[in-house]
Design an enzyme around this catalytic site. Structure first.
Site, PDB file in Angstrom:
ATOM      1  N   SER A 130      21.822 -31.989   5.645  1.00  0.00           N
ATOM      2  CA  SER A 130      22.583 -30.918   6.284  1.00  0.00           C
ATOM      3  C   SER A 130      24.054 -31.317   6.435  1.00  0.00           C
ATOM      4  CB  SER A 130      21.934 -30.573   7.628  1.00  0.00           C
ATOM      5  OG  SER A 130      22.377 -29.331   8.103  1.00  0.00           O
ATOM      6  N   ASP A 264      14.283 -22.562   3.510  1.00  0.00           N
ATOM      7  CA  ASP A 264      15.350 -23.010   4.408  1.00  0.00           C
ATOM      8  C   ASP A 264      16.109 -21.790   4.934  1.00  0.00           C
ATOM      9  OD1 ASP A 264      17.554 -24.163   5.673  1.00  0.00           O
ATOM     10  OD2 ASP A 264      17.766 -25.737   4.169  1.00  0.00           O
ATOM     11  N   HIS A 292      14.219 -26.444   6.548  1.00  0.00           N
ATOM     12  CA  HIS A 292      15.489 -27.161   6.493  1.00  0.00           C
ATOM     13  C   HIS A 292      15.337 -28.678   6.588  1.00  0.00           C
ATOM     14  CE1 HIS A 292      19.776 -27.546   6.663  1.00  0.00           C
ATOM     15  NE2 HIS A 292      19.789 -28.055   7.887  1.00  0.00           N
TER      16      HIS A 292
END
Length: 341
Positions: A130, A264, A292
């Site tokens: 991320s 996601d 995610h």
């Protein structure tokens, strides 16, 4: 998700920069130890495993409002074949949370450089999840001589789209809202939110755990402020402020692994697919029915994919001259594409 026991500094004894390596309870391969170091007067904590594995160095970078604990499911698996370091980024986990800290992408990359050098680690495969993916890319751009390979796990920085919750955190008053919510229900908020989200069909347990940890961390003033500062440096209401796609060509010679989940809802799968199209020599691993956090939802598979990549590719040894040649080549291609009017 299991947690290692918290090991803070001994009362009355200031932490020292050379007190780097605390003994873990076990020296067996795959055992995980929590350690700390002081850099620039600030405490940096990290998890470490596989120091005696004889394998290559791998660095794991977490995302926003997260910590090194997100990697706990994969650390023992990786530590049998690699020397793995997973730091708490400044403002996160048990690392320092200075009010006047620099929470920009470049500062995070420089902080990682300082950590590696302090630990006498000359080069590493850098894995970023991320927001940590944005830090990993920035690190590869700023310090190519320290980067052997790059792994982007549900990475940010590859396009503008991002979940509305993160975009909302960039708005004025977000810090006050987070503080007010915790003032009202400081102990039960994370549990209530976790139970509420559990009612939504298809939300993975790993995402619920990460949400609970993020909400719990906001009870700390320093963590909350660091989160807001970091979000505003990377996001606006329109989406991600930082876009690394324009410099992806500089990574063309670097072994690159792209990992993403089909479900996601934070960062679209399309960002990762587009990056792979731009760098067809990169490896792509798409996890079906995954959100995610591919590394937390499927730790065994993630660890195997990562180890296959690390042991199946040759590390790149770049220097300033190599990076200069890439820049010049990119500039020449851009100049050739210009059509006189």
């Amino acid at each position: 998700m299991s947690q290692l026991p918290r090991r803070g500094p001994t009362p009355g004894v200031p932490p020292r920069a050379h007190r780097l390596h605390r003994r873990s309870r076990s020296t067996a391969p795959g055992s995980v130890a929590r350690r700390e170091i002081v850099l620039h007067g600030q405490r940096v904590t990290y998890l470490e495993t596989g120091r005696r594995s004889g394998g290559p160095t791998v660095v794991l970078l977490h995302g926003l409002a997260s910590s090194s604990a997100t990697w706990l499911p994969v650390l023992p698996l990786l530590g049998r074949h690699a020397h793995v370091v997973a730091p708490d980024l400044l403002g996160h986990g048990e690392s320092a949370k200075p009010r006047t800290g620099d929470y920009s992408l470049g500062a995070y990359a420089a902080g990682l450089r300082d950590l590696l050098l302090a630990l006498r680690l000359d080069r590493a495969t850098v894995v970023g999840h991320s927001f940590g993916g944005g830090v990993a890319m920035q690190f590869a751009y700023q310090f190519p001589e320290l980067t052997e390979r790059l792994v982007l796990d549900a990475s940010g920085g590859l396009g503008p789209d991002v979940s509305i919750a993160l975009r909302a955190a960039s708005l004025p008053g977000a810090a006050a809202v987070l503080k007010a919510v915790h003032t009202l229900t400081p102990r039960r908020l994370a549990g209530l939110a976790r139970r509420a989200v559990r009612l939504v069909p298809g939300v993975p347990t790993a995402e619920l755990d990460e949400l609970a940890c993020a909400l719990a961390s906001f009870a700390d003033d320093g963590a909350r402020d660091a989160f807001i500062h970091t979000v505003r440096s990377a996001l606006t209401w329109s989406g991600q402020r930082l876009d690394g796609t324009g410099r992806l060509h500089l990574l063309a010679e670097l072994p690159l692994l792209l990992v993403a989940g089909t479900d996601d809802t934070v960062i679209p799968l399309a960002h990762t697919l587009t990056a792979h199209d731009r760098l067809p020599s990169s490896r792509l691993e798409v996890f079906e029915r995954t959100g995610h956090f591919p590394h937390a939802e499927h730790p065994a598979r993630f660890a195997q994919v990562l180890l296959d990549f690390v042991h199946g590719t040759s590390p790149v040894h770049s220097d300033t001259d190599t990076f200069r040649r890439r820049l010049v080549a990119a500039r020449s291609r851009a100049a050739t594409a210009v059509v006189p009017v």
